[in-house]
Design a protein around this motif. Structure first.
Motif, PDB file in Angstrom:
ATOM      1  N   GLN A   1      36.659  54.509  32.452  1.00 34.59           N
ATOM      2  CA  GLN A   1      37.357  54.809  33.637  1.00 34.59           C
ATOM      3  C   GLN A   1      38.774  55.670  33.320  1.00 34.59           C
ATOM      4  O   GLN A   1      39.697  55.485  33.950  1.00 34.59           O
ATOM      5  CB  GLN A   1      37.716  53.786  34.603  1.00 34.59           C
ATOM      6  CG  GLN A   1      36.367  53.241  35.135  1.00 34.59           C
ATOM      7  CD  GLN A   1      36.492  52.038  35.825  1.00 34.59           C
ATOM      8  OE1 GLN A   1      37.736  51.275  35.907  1.00 34.59           O
ATOM      9  NE2 GLN A   1      35.411  51.687  36.683  1.00 34.59           N
TER      10      GLN A   1
ATOM     11  N   GLY B   1      41.880  55.275  29.479  1.00 38.57           N
ATOM     12  CA  GLY B   1      40.982  54.289  30.076  1.00 38.57           C
ATOM     13  C   GLY B   1      41.508  52.828  29.749  1.00 38.57           C
ATOM     14  O   GLY B   1      42.560  52.511  29.385  1.00 38.57           O
TER      15      GLY B   1
ATOM     16  N   THR C   1      26.635  52.698  34.625  1.00 37.02           N
ATOM     17  CA  THR C   1      27.545  53.282  33.608  1.00 37.02           C
ATOM     18  C   THR C   1      26.572  54.269  32.810  1.00 37.02           C
ATOM     19  O   THR C   1      25.618  54.156  32.595  1.00 37.02           O
ATOM     20  CB  THR C   1      27.946  52.117  32.466  1.00 37.02           C
ATOM     21  OG1 THR C   1      27.045  51.083  32.055  1.00 37.02           O
ATOM     22  CG2 THR C   1      29.011  51.214  33.217  1.00 37.02           C
TER      23      THR C   1
END
Ligand code: ADP
Ligand code: MG
Length: 597
Positions: free
Chosen positions: A40, A62, A93
């Protein structure tokens, strides 16, 4: 008879697995970028050297990893992304096989720094050929930086199998395209040998496509949109008249993952039927969202092939959607598609600011940072066009050496001087820098041109007397590639048949150099993969920098030396020129003392 079967040691198993996942530097790039996306990150930097053969580094901001996770991450089948087999059918993912890092670490030197939000320090782990060689604490901000060096160092056969840097770079760029087009909500930067190839701000899909392939693309796309219970389709098709002879611009993404699908490609080609000249291929950027349960991504180690449950129906939907979009465009070509807000940045990302990179890359290390901080105001952060070409007009360069006293009277500036009309020498407290004036200037100009081409339009000035050039077919072909870049720089050029007339040039551009520069741009390696649109911007910036940089032997007065130095300090990269040549050397005080001992 004694048993013949034995279990392979882990490091051998890892090497074998690596053969499937990691074929070339581009495979490393793909795996590391995908891990950063999965973590992320909102800002991801890719740094490579020699097309990734010497270095592939990915730096993200991230989630990072705890110390324990860091160790586990390099074990085979270690993943945080699935727990039970059922999870395979609800994947959100990129990764899930848990073998990329273990594979990479089996065949390269890997240095990882990582830090979670909770941790107060970062953890560093060095692995070579599956062996941990060092584990320590470091002080990096949140996020992860993984540097993969000397790929295939222990498998010479693989290493020798790699292609030329140019070919390997092409593969790396292809992988980069696939990830950045799937994630326009993330800011990406990409550096190769110290040259910035891409700096992509977060944006809507259409803008992302344009910043990857060139601004003119924005006008060459028609939106595709369809929503059915089976799949949601969004994206763009390239208008038929801009179709290419290569298949470089064919992108399918399924649930934000790039996939190859001859079957779906066939569906799109069918929609283009009758609209393309023979030998031309449709271009498209299509984003499919389907229920993860209805697909199987598990069929190939690199996860680029997907099996769909209802293939036939999907085929029909896709073909109809693309056909519909092309049809609307044929009937109402002037329809304004700019209002297409549905492809805007997802809401959740709207207010997110791209955070500055958490970890400094070595290659941008600024050796002057300390010494210059006291007189920092002279560093130009945002270079203007004014003065861009200063020092270029021959008449501005004095024909005699600067009087010595001018160096002594300027008390504020450091005592820089020119040596052999070739180097700028800058004495500092503990060492001395000897800077190659040509390479430093090339670096400065290159970064400015590139930024003008990719970010801000240059100011244009009408020429009093337009210049005419006759172009041969190769030059005409090359012109089509660099047209956009030249326009961004501020050139006003009209081409009719084989005649080019240059009506305007960037403000402050030395008129005497225009013809030469344009000619060298037009002869610039058209053999260099013409589909590499990034490289046209890069290539234009490089060629311009080479033609316009001061030459060796040019005498600079102290004001010019200082300006050169200041501009150089403001560069993103200071170690190598755009042509990968070292820009300066340092002479330590101790070295001098030793010699004079
Ligand atoms: P996979 O991505 O299939 O899970 P990998 O070998 O690529 O397998 O990575 C193993 C694990 O390491 C990931 O599941 C994740 O937990 C962790 N990891 C890898 N890269 C990063 C990163 N950049 N940031 C945070 N965690 C990471
Ligand atoms: Mg992974």
């Amino acid at each position: 008879m004694s048993a013949k079967i034995s279990l392979l040691p882990d490091h051998v198993a890892n090497q074998i697995a690596a053969g499937e996942v990691i074929q070339r530097p581009a495979s490393v790039v793909k795996e590391l970028l995908e891990n950063a996306v999965d973590a992320q990150a909102t800002h991801i930097q890719l740094v490579i050297k020699n097309a990734g053969k010497t270095l592939v580094q990915v730096i993200d901001n991230g989630q990072g990893m705890s110390n324990t996770d860091l160790r586990l991450a390099f074990e085979r089948h270690a993943t945080s992304k699935i727990n039970v087999a059922e999870d395979l059918f609800a994947l959100t993912t990129k990764g899930f096989r848990g073998e990329a890092l273990a594979s990479i670490a089996a065949i390269a030197h890997v240095e990882t720094h990582t830090r979670t939000e909770e941790d107060e320090v970062s953890h560093c782990l060095k692995i070579e050929g599956s062996k941990v060689i060092d584990q320590s604490l470091s002080t990096q901000p949140q996020g992860t930086s993984i540097a993969v060096k000397s790929l295939f160092y222990n498998i010479p056969a693989r290493r020798n199998f790699l292609k030329s840097d140019q070919v390997e770079l092409r593969h790396v760029i292809d992988e980069f395209h696939r990830v950045v087009l799937a994630h326009p909500e993330i800011r990406f930067q990409f550096f190769n040998n110290g040259s910035e190839l891409f700096d992509l701000p977060l944006s809507a899909v259409k803008k992302r496509i344009a910043s990857v392939f060139g601004n003119k693309w924005e006008t060459q796309l028609v939106p595709v949109e369809e929503k059915t219970s089976l799949a949601e389709i969004k994206g763009f098709a390239v208008k038929p008249e801009f179709a290419k002879k290569t298949r470089g611009q064919q992108f399918f993404f399924v649930n934000n993952r790039f996939i190859k699908s001859p079957f779906l490609n066939h569906a799109v080609s069918a929609a283009f039927e009758g609209l393309l000249r023979p030998g031309y291929h449709p271009g498209y950027f299509l984003y499919l969202t389907v229920d993860p349960k209805t697909i199987d991504i598990n069929i190939h180690p690199t996860k680029t092939e997907v099996k769909f449950e209802e293939e036939q129906n999907l085929y029909a939907i896709l073909r109809a959607a693309v056909k519909h979009s092309l049809g609307i465009f044929q009937v109402m070509p002037t329809l304004d598609f700019e209002q297409n807000t549905s492809m805007d940045v997802p809401y959740a990302f709207k207010d997110k600011q791209a955070v500055p990179p958490p970890i400094e890359i070595d290659s941008s290390f600024n050796p002057f940072a300390n010494e210059t901080s006291s007189r920092a105001p002279s560093i130009k952060k945002d270079p203007q066009w004014e003065g861009l070409y200063s020092g270029l007009q021959e008449e501005e360069i004095p024909s005699v050496s600067p009087p010595q006293e001018s160096l002594l009277t300027v008390s504020e500036s450091p005592k820089v001087f020119q040596l052999f009309a070739k180097y700028i020498v800058c004495p500092l407290k503990t060492h001395m820098l000897v800077i190659d004036q040509v390479r430093a200037h090339q670096r400065i100009l290159y970064e400015r041109f590139l930024s003008a081409i990719t970010h801000k339009k240059g100011v244009s000035q009408q020429l009093l007397f337009p210049m005419e050039l006759e172009l041969n077919p190769q030059q005409l072909e090359q012109y089509t590639h660099i047209e956009g870049a030249l326009e961004m720089l501020g050139f006003q050029i009209v081409v009719e048949k084989n005649k080019m007339s240059i009506k305007g040039a960037p403000d402050h551009f030395p008129t005497s150099k225009i013809e030469n520069v344009i000619e060298s741009l037009l002869s610039a390696s058209s053999e260099e993969s013409s589909e590499a649109h990034f490289s046209h911007a890069d290539q234009v910036a490089k060629t311009m920098a080479r033609s316009l940089a001061i030459k060796s032997g040019a005498l600079l007065d102290s004001r010019e030396q200082q300006a050169l130095l200041d501009d150089f300090f403001g560069c993103k990269e200071t170690t190598v020129s755009p042509f990968n040549r070292q820009i300066f050397i340092t002479l330590e005080k101790t070295e001098i003392e030793q010699k004079l001992n």
